[in-house]
Scaffold this active site. Sequence first.
Site, PDB file in Angstrom:
ATOM      1  CD  GLU A  54      -1.373  -2.332   2.085  1.00  0.00           C
ATOM      2  OE1 GLU A  54      -2.165  -2.969   2.794  1.00  0.00           O
ATOM      3  OE2 GLU A  54      -0.151  -2.618   1.999  1.00  0.00           O
ATOM      4  CB  CYS A  86      -0.947  -0.627   5.296  1.00  0.00           C
ATOM      5  SG  CYS A  86       0.745  -1.161   4.975  1.00  0.00           S
ATOM      6  CB  ALA A 164      16.508 -43.915  -7.035  1.00  0.00           C
ATOM      7  CB  ALA A 166      18.288 -51.625  -7.126  1.00  0.00           C
ATOM      8  NE  ARG A 209      21.849 -26.128  -9.355  1.00  0.00           N
ATOM      9  CZ  ARG A 209      21.328 -27.067  -8.575  1.00  0.00           C
ATOM     10  NH1 ARG A 209      21.696 -27.141  -7.288  1.00  0.00           N
ATOM     11  NH2 ARG A 209      20.461 -27.923  -9.045  1.00  0.00           N
ATOM     12  N   PRO A 305      12.330 -42.148  -0.504  1.00  0.00           N
ATOM     13  CG  PRO A 305      12.252 -44.047  -1.834  1.00  0.00           C
ATOM     14  CD  PRO A 305      13.181 -42.977  -1.373  1.00  0.00           C
TER      15      PRO A 305
END
Length: 372
Positions: A54, A86, A164, A166, A209, A305
């Site tokens: 504001e 405000c 992923a 194993a 990044r 997981p």
Amino acid sequence: MSLADQAYMARALELARKGLYSTHPNPRVGCVIVRDGQIVGEGWHVRAGEPHAEVHALRHAGELARGATAYVTLEPCSHHGRTPPCADALIAAQVVRVVVAMQDPNPQVAGSGLQRLTQAGIEVHAGVLENEAHSLNAGFIKRMQHGLPFVRVKLAMSLDGRTAMASGESQWITGPAARSAVQRLRARSSVVLTGADSVLSDGARLTVRAAELGLDAELSELAMTRPPLRVLVDGRLRVPLDAPFYQVGKALVATCAAASARERYLESGHELLALQGSNGRVDLHKLLLELAARGANEVLVEAGPRLAGAFARAGLVDEYQLFMAARFLGSSARPLLDWPLGRMAEAPQLKIVEMRAVGDDWRIIAVPQVPV
């Protein structure tokens, strides 16, 4: 609510979104000043401790604010914090009408800003594009109302639901566009949280990044000036202090280990927080309470997981963001979540709220269904 009110509020929300990466721990707020059908002032809250939306909009409007309508995405504050109220600024500028998207959930405000405006003779309308305003600040609202942050779990998976190989190898399941989207999720979060498994297997650093954000120069610069707090859940302190995760900046480590290790972490520039639960593991609910007490609005969980499954099983997840790649990893690859279920009746129901292509991958946003 007129079409004009909706249009000007939509512009205020567009301005508020500019603060997506920088306002923590404050909410994202935008403001538009309109006089005689013309926008004469605009502003948005950039970062905590600096003028609110504001104030920026009123400075932009100058004398033209007198007799104008102010559109604000969140109820104007009425208390003295790091900046003046405000509501008082709007009264002093002699606006005649204030339209807000939603009431402020902060107990220090909670309707008192609107009341102050009304008592000053200003016409007040609330609830214009309220759902959109709520979505923009879901984390702030949850922290104010429940003392907990909004928890978003990010998962990357193959078409067969694997995360992923194993061996633990997972770089990279998804493509550059999806990874850029994850960078933006990190940048908007108060906290990015992971577990020891991910740090040990992937060498995860959980940094933001700038080159991968895909934002314009202004927003990239703002994002990089407010990096999220990196939190590691490491119950037995398995991750060595010389790991890449610890070399890129300060981290908070939630553990069950003895307090005697605290000094060693402090000397390395990190903070150790002992939060052992009754099951002998880190108490995730207590951890979220602690993060909220530190001002965290949004927590992004990027974990394997086991830890992601622990958040899910505990009912601590508000939103899942799943990035799905067009490949199969095979039956021996690791599952999405460690969450053993025996019967279909136990399977949690989710609602898919968004599904769209991100480069060559798909992003699915799903939220847990609240039982009726």
